[in-house]
Scaffold this active site. Structure first.
Site, PDB file in Angstrom:
ATOM      1  N   HIS A 266      67.597  51.788  52.044  1.00 35.03           N
ATOM      2  CA  HIS A 266      68.656  52.583  52.663  1.00 35.03           C
ATOM      3  C   HIS A 266      69.964  52.398  51.870  1.00 35.03           C
ATOM      4  O   HIS A 266      70.631  53.375  51.528  1.00 35.03           O
ATOM      5  CB  HIS A 266      68.838  52.127  54.123  1.00 35.03           C
ATOM      6  CG  HIS A 266      69.994  52.759  54.846  1.00 35.03           C
ATOM      7  ND1 HIS A 266      69.849  53.783  55.750  1.00 35.03           N
ATOM      8  CD2 HIS A 266      71.332  52.513  54.793  1.00 35.03           C
ATOM      9  CE1 HIS A 266      71.030  54.132  56.225  1.00 35.03           C
ATOM     10  NE2 HIS A 266      71.958  53.371  55.659  1.00 35.03           N
ATOM     11  N   GLU A 267      70.290  51.166  51.567  1.00 29.06           N
ATOM     12  CA  GLU A 267      71.571  50.882  50.909  1.00 29.06           C
ATOM     13  C   GLU A 267      71.582  51.376  49.464  1.00 29.06           C
ATOM     14  O   GLU A 267      72.597  51.879  48.986  1.00 29.06           O
ATOM     15  CB  GLU A 267      71.892  49.381  50.966  1.00 29.06           C
ATOM     16  CG  GLU A 267      72.024  48.819  52.384  1.00 29.06           C
ATOM     17  CD  GLU A 267      73.152  49.442  53.198  1.00 29.06           C
ATOM     18  OE1 GLU A 267      74.052  50.064  52.599  1.00 29.06           O
ATOM     19  OE2 GLU A 267      73.128  49.315  54.437  1.00 29.06           O
ATOM     20  N   HIS A 270      72.423  54.921  49.443  1.00 30.22           N
ATOM     21  CA  HIS A 270      73.865  55.189  49.472  1.00 30.22           C
ATOM     22  C   HIS A 270      74.468  55.133  48.061  1.00 30.22           C
ATOM     23  O   HIS A 270      75.363  55.896  47.742  1.00 30.22           O
ATOM     24  CB  HIS A 270      74.592  54.164  50.353  1.00 30.22           C
ATOM     25  CG  HIS A 270      74.477  54.429  51.826  1.00 30.22           C
ATOM     26  ND1 HIS A 270      74.560  55.686  52.363  1.00 30.22           N
ATOM     27  CD2 HIS A 270      74.311  53.575  52.881  1.00 30.22           C
ATOM     28  CE1 HIS A 270      74.445  55.601  53.684  1.00 30.22           C
ATOM     29  NE2 HIS A 270      74.280  54.337  54.020  1.00 30.22           N
TER      30      HIS A 270
HETATM   31 ZN   LIG Z   1      74.013  53.391  55.874  1.00 32.34          ZN
END
Ligand SMILES: [Zn+2]
Ligand SMILES: [Zn+2]
Length: 337
Positions: A266-267, A270
């Site tokens: 997830h990170e 980003h």
């Molecule tokens: Zn996030």
């Protein structure tokens, strides 16, 4: 007198269901250049991606909100469709000479060297499959002292914490030439500034660095018996890191491994410029608490998948063939039917 555990039953408060047309536009867009780019994907890729706007799809479903403290309700954000992602001038694209994701572990990860190595092997393999087409490399693990970061004992939880921003500075200095990004992982809890209680992670998108802590992902962090409490802080100098020697770290369980795989992907998402997903149930959904993070699926919805595909350039079907998670087995089966 029958007592039933009603509280165990999840209460679905709200389903965010977009129309087929909304999802189709979010995925394909109305921009003729992006439409023709979509049409150049091969038939299998398109068949999978088009599941985004099939209401009866058993691969992708709507986002469900379970409590007012869930992310979308408590953090209103502008949604990001594929076209907005594509035309974002600030998003990071791996250039031909910067196609490596580096993982730097800080402090011990597991209670033995073998456990640590096994754990990091799983994480690396997972990231390799996820960011298919990029290299994933390990930097030599370092002790906390090597980062020269500030640290403290949290007054409320009484656990040791290290300063996230200091770690980011350290990672930036160590960033290799061929790095797309460097992500630090640690079992020590983080704090972003003195006035904050804690933070799960922090990243600098411009520098392509991030630090994520899995300290709170163990089964015992929030329990009374948590062993990471520092009974009494002896007055130590800010350069004496001996307090980290033999400091408590959580046991690496399958749940902790699953949570760390999710967080890491997830990170890193980003860092590619993917914002929180508001289209379908997706790994890129924001999460406000552990229960919501656990509810997030491992996989990306087609809209976020197209963003990642466009940044890295992999073939979507090949990516699913090499990955070996539960979700991908399901997909592999579906694709061969
Ligand atoms: Zn996030
Ligand atoms: Zn998504």
């Amino acid at each position: 007198m029958g007592t039933r555990c009603e509280w165990k039953k999840p209460v679905i408060m709200q389903i965010i269901r977009h129309s087929e047309q909304t999802l189709k536009t979010a995925l394909i867009s109305k921009n003729p250049v992006l439409v023709s780019q979509y049409e150049k994907l091969d038939a299998g890729e398109q068949r999978l991606m088009n599941e985004a706007f099939q209401p009866a799809s058993d691969l992708f479903g709507p986002i469900t909100l379970h409590s007012p403290s869930d992310w979308i309700t408590s953090h209103p954000e502008a949604p990001q469709d594929f076209e907005q992602f594509f035309s974002d001038p600030y998003r990071k694209i791996p250039s031909p000479d910067k196609r490596s994701i580096y993982i730097q572990s800080i402090g011990s990860l597991g209670n033995t060297r073998i456990i640590s190595e096994e754990y990091i092997k799983w994480l690396t393999g997972y990231c390799k499959a996820y960011f298919y087409g990029l290299r994933v490399k390990l930097l030599e693990p370092v002790p906390v002292s090597a980062t020269k970061c500030s640290f403290r004992v949290n007054e409320n939880t009484q656990n040791l914490q290290i300063h996230a921003g200091d770690i980011l500075k350290f990672l930036k200095k160590k960033k290799p030439e061929d790095a797309f990004c460097v992500v630090g992982i640690t079992m020590i809890d983080l704090y972003p500034r003195d006035s904050w209680n804690f933070v799960f992670g922090q990243a600098s998108l411009t520098d392509g660095v991030g630090i994520f802590s899995f300290a709170r992902y163990g089964s015992d962090f929030y329990s009374m018996r948590y062993e990471g409490k520092v009974k009494k802080l002896k007055k130590t100098s800010s350069s004496d890191y001996s307090i980290f020697n033999n400091y408590y770290i959580p046991e690496i369980t399958s749940v902790l491994l699953l949570r760390s795989c999710k967080t890491l992907t997830h990170e890193i998402g980003h860092i590619f410029g993917l914002r929180h997903c508001q289209w379908l149930a997706c790994l890129m959904q924001g999460s406000n608490h552990l229960e919501e993070a656990d509810r997030r699926p491992l996989n990306l919805c087609p809209i976020c998948l197209r963003k990642l595909q466009c940044a890295i350039g992999f073939n979507i079907i090949e990516r699913y063939k090499v990955s070996c998670g539960v979700d991908s087995v399901k997909r592999g089966k579906w694709l061969s039917e």
